[in-house]
Design an enzyme around this catalytic site. Structure first.
Site, PDB file in Angstrom:
ATOM      1  CB  CYS A 252      19.907   8.126   0.674  1.00 56.27           C
ATOM      2  SG  CYS A 252      20.781   9.544  -0.046  1.00 56.27           S
ATOM      3  CG  ASN A 261      15.546   7.625   7.630  1.00 53.29           C
ATOM      4  OD1 ASN A 261      16.727   7.913   7.713  1.00 53.29           O
ATOM      5  ND2 ASN A 261      14.751   8.130   6.705  1.00 53.29           N
TER       6      ASN A 261
HETATM    7  P1  HMG Z   1      24.475  21.572  -9.004  1.00 57.42           P
HETATM    8  O1  HMG Z   1      23.947  20.929 -10.211  1.00 57.42           O
HETATM    9  O2  HMG Z   1      25.898  21.304  -8.636  1.00 57.42           O
HETATM   10  O3  HMG Z   1      24.318  23.134  -8.943  1.00 57.42           O
HETATM   11  O4  HMG Z   1      23.514  21.202  -7.804  1.00 57.42           O
HETATM   12  P2  HMG Z   1      23.874  24.202  -9.950  1.00 57.42           P
HETATM   13  O5  HMG Z   1      24.131  25.463  -9.231  1.00 57.42           O
HETATM   14  O6  HMG Z   1      24.540  23.924 -11.263  1.00 57.42           O
HETATM   15  O7  HMG Z   1      22.286  24.020 -10.109  1.00 57.42           O
HETATM   16  C1  HMG Z   1      21.664  22.985 -10.836  1.00 57.42           C
HETATM   17  C2  HMG Z   1      20.199  23.316 -10.995  1.00 57.42           C
HETATM   18  O8  HMG Z   1      19.582  23.336  -9.700  1.00 57.42           O
HETATM   19  C3  HMG Z   1      19.935  24.710 -11.593  1.00 57.42           C
HETATM   20  O9  HMG Z   1      18.696  24.642 -12.283  1.00 57.42           O
HETATM   21  C4  HMG Z   1      19.745  25.573 -10.385  1.00 57.42           C
HETATM   22  O10 HMG Z   1      18.972  26.700 -10.629  1.00 57.42           O
HETATM   23  C5  HMG Z   1      19.024  24.630  -9.449  1.00 57.42           C
HETATM   24  P3  HMG Z   1      18.634  24.548 -13.881  1.00 57.42           P
HETATM   25  O11 HMG Z   1      19.433  25.717 -14.379  1.00 57.42           O
HETATM   26  O12 HMG Z   1      19.266  23.221 -14.238  1.00 57.42           O
HETATM   27  O13 HMG Z   1      17.172  24.601 -14.164  1.00 57.42           O
HETATM   28  N1  HMG Z   1      19.256  24.939  -8.053  1.00 57.42           N
HETATM   29  C6  HMG Z   1      18.275  25.119  -7.141  1.00 57.42           C
HETATM   30  N2  HMG Z   1      16.942  25.098  -7.244  1.00 57.42           N
HETATM   31  C7  HMG Z   1      16.240  25.315  -6.115  1.00 57.42           C
HETATM   32  N3  HMG Z   1      16.814  25.524  -4.919  1.00 57.42           N
HETATM   33  C8  HMG Z   1      18.140  25.560  -4.781  1.00 57.42           C
HETATM   34  C9  HMG Z   1      18.934  25.351  -5.927  1.00 57.42           C
HETATM   35  N4  HMG Z   1      20.262  25.300  -6.139  1.00 57.42           N
HETATM   36  C10 HMG Z   1      20.450  25.050  -7.431  1.00 57.42           C
HETATM   37  N5  HMG Z   1      18.691  25.755  -3.578  1.00 57.42           N
HETATM   38  C11 HMG Z   1      22.706  21.107  -5.592  1.00 57.42           C
HETATM   39  C12 HMG Z   1      23.884  21.346  -6.474  1.00 57.42           C
HETATM   40  C13 HMG Z   1      23.225  20.750  -4.201  1.00 57.42           C
HETATM   41  C14 HMG Z   1      21.865  22.357  -5.540  1.00 57.42           C
HETATM   42  C15 HMG Z   1      21.847  19.949  -6.158  1.00 57.42           C
HETATM   43  O14 HMG Z   1      22.675  18.857  -6.433  1.00 57.42           O
HETATM   44  C16 HMG Z   1      20.775  19.526  -5.211  1.00 57.42           C
HETATM   45  O15 HMG Z   1      19.849  20.266  -4.903  1.00 57.42           O
HETATM   46  N6  HMG Z   1      20.852  18.272  -4.750  1.00 57.42           N
HETATM   47  C17 HMG Z   1      19.895  17.700  -3.809  1.00 57.42           C
HETATM   48  C18 HMG Z   1      20.621  17.268  -2.598  1.00 57.42           C
HETATM   49  C19 HMG Z   1      19.647  16.659  -1.600  1.00 57.42           C
HETATM   50  O16 HMG Z   1      18.630  17.234  -1.261  1.00 57.42           O
HETATM   51  N7  HMG Z   1      19.984  15.449  -1.099  1.00 57.42           N
HETATM   52  C20 HMG Z   1      19.208  14.787  -0.116  1.00 57.42           C
HETATM   53  C21 HMG Z   1      19.452  15.327   1.253  1.00 57.42           C
HETATM   54  S1  HMG Z   1      20.938  14.665   2.051  1.00 57.42           S
HETATM   55  C22 HMG Z   1      20.401  13.272   2.851  1.00 57.42           C
HETATM   56  O17 HMG Z   1      19.301  12.874   2.671  1.00 57.42           O
HETATM   57  C23 HMG Z   1      21.287  12.597   3.844  1.00 57.42           C
HETATM   58  C24 HMG Z   1      20.926  12.944   5.262  1.00 57.42           C
HETATM   59  O18 HMG Z   1      19.548  12.688   5.520  1.00 57.42           O
HETATM   60  C25 HMG Z   1      21.747  12.185   6.299  1.00 57.42           C
HETATM   61  C26 HMG Z   1      22.360  10.893   5.888  1.00 57.42           C
HETATM   62  O19 HMG Z   1      23.480  10.949   5.380  1.00 57.42           O
HETATM   63  O20 HMG Z   1      21.743   9.816   6.083  1.00 57.42           O
HETATM   64  C27 HMG Z   1      21.117  14.427   5.482  1.00 57.42           C
HETATM   65 MG    MG Z   2      18.219   9.075   6.596  1.00 59.37          MG
END
Ligand code: HMG
Ligand code: MG
Length: 311
Positions: A252, A261
């Protein structure tokens, strides 16, 4: 010479059928330093489909700054036939992600909520209340639009910043996701600290709260070598959906202590040996992992893959 399939010893009181939910093309590759081009990710997904997997996570519509490895998920979906009976869920953290997923023709989405404040901030950029509300809103909107939604819960069995997690927090979050329309809840052992007794306690709390066991999936990590033992504990309580990643690829990017995983072929080897039907060919997955290992230029962690290839 060893046969390349395990002998079958079925056990009473375990599910006879299990759904394997494949996460390598998203959860796996998002943690790799090498970003694979969209066409290689599409090839990976097609190979996994050819091996018999029917739920294959295809990518995520998240910030490309946060997860550059998934930046061109649209291009991956464009190459897949979305009407074949295989589901290709994509992660959508907010309304923008959902809109992009819809525009790409996705039929399945996954929202992801942390059960701890610290990981909510690390992974989703805001506190628990805000990010939970946002994800519930996305799940509600998606299901109203006729899409299927899955809910992930992260840090269910412990958090690197906060330590132990109260199972009642997991129950509350799972109930919220189900009420928002999610059809299943994947319990993420994000940093791999769960042990089988712990898994049983958390599952029992969910079942006792009235959540149907059919709605529960388990997402294990093999950080301490417990992933398969944890799956077995969950099977004993009737859980029949497990997340896994070809070759064990993954970790992660937002929790440094998370390592691989559970490898899909390791899971399949155990399920095959228990006589539990999955519809997936373990050898074809092992071959795909070897191919993926070449694409990534590094060996992968699956014991089964190495054993099958060396037979
Ligand atoms: P933020 O910084 O709080 O939100 O991000 P924001 O609205 O201020 O947006 C920041 C920037 O992201 C902006 O761009 C937005 O336009 C852009 P900038 O103005 O800086 O150029 N943005 C986006 N771009 C494309 N698509 C979107 C989007 N939303 C905002 N949908 C946010 C909040 C959640 C969006 C950000 O933190 C993010 O994308 N994080 C990635 C989270 C992620 O993918 N994590 C991995 C998956 S979870 C995981 O792996 C665990 C799991 O497998 C199970 C386990 O627990 O083991 C599920
Ligand atoms: Mg995982």
């Amino acid at each position: 010479m060893m046969d390349s399939l395990p002998q079958i010893f079925a056990q009473a009181n375990l599910p006879t059928q299990v759904k394997v939910y494949e996460v390598s093309a998203r959860d796996g590759l998002q943690a790799e330093s090498l970003t694979l081009p969209a066409e290689v990710r599409t090839q990976l997904i097609s190979r996994l489909g050819g091996a018999g997997l029917r739920s294959i996570e295809a990518g995520s519509f998240v910030s490309p700054k946060a997860v550059p490895q998934m930046a061109d998920t649209r291009a991956v979906l464009d190459e897949l036939d979305l009407g074949t009976g295989i589901s290709y869920p994509v992660l959508t953290p907010n309304r923008r992600g959902l809109d992009d997923a819809m525009a790409a023709g996705a039929k399945d989405i996954a929202v992801f909520v942390s059960v701890t404040e610290s990981f909510s901030r690390a992974n989703l950029g805001d506190g628990l209340e805000v990010t939970t509300a946002r994800n519930l809103d996305v799940a509600t909107a998606a299901t109203k639009a006729g899409m299927r939604a899955r809910g992930y819960l992260s840090m269910v069995f412990g958090d690197p910043w906060e330590g132990p997690v109260d199972p009642q927090r997991v129950v509350t979050a799972a109930q919220q996701l189900l009420a928002a329309g999610c059809s299943s809840i994947s319990l993420g052992d994000t940093i791999g600290t769960a042990t089988p007794g712990h898994v049983s306690v958390v599952l029992q709390a969910l079942i006792d709260s009235g959540i149907p066991v059919e709605a529960i999936a388990l997402h294990t990590h093999n950080t301490y070598g417990q992933a398969l033992a944890n799956v077995y504990a969950a099977l004993q309580l009737g859980v029949s959906e497990f997340d896994a990643s070809a070759g064990g690829v993954g970790g992660c990017p937002f929790a440094g202590s998370a390592t691989g995983n559970l490898a899909t072929e390791d899971l399949l080897w155990m399920l095959d040996g228990l006589g539990i039907s999955t519809g997936v060919d373990v050898r074809a997955v092992a071959e795909t992992s070897q191919w993926l290992s070449q694409q990534l230029g590094k060996p992968l962690a699956s014991a089964t893959s190495a054993a099958i290839v060396n037979q």
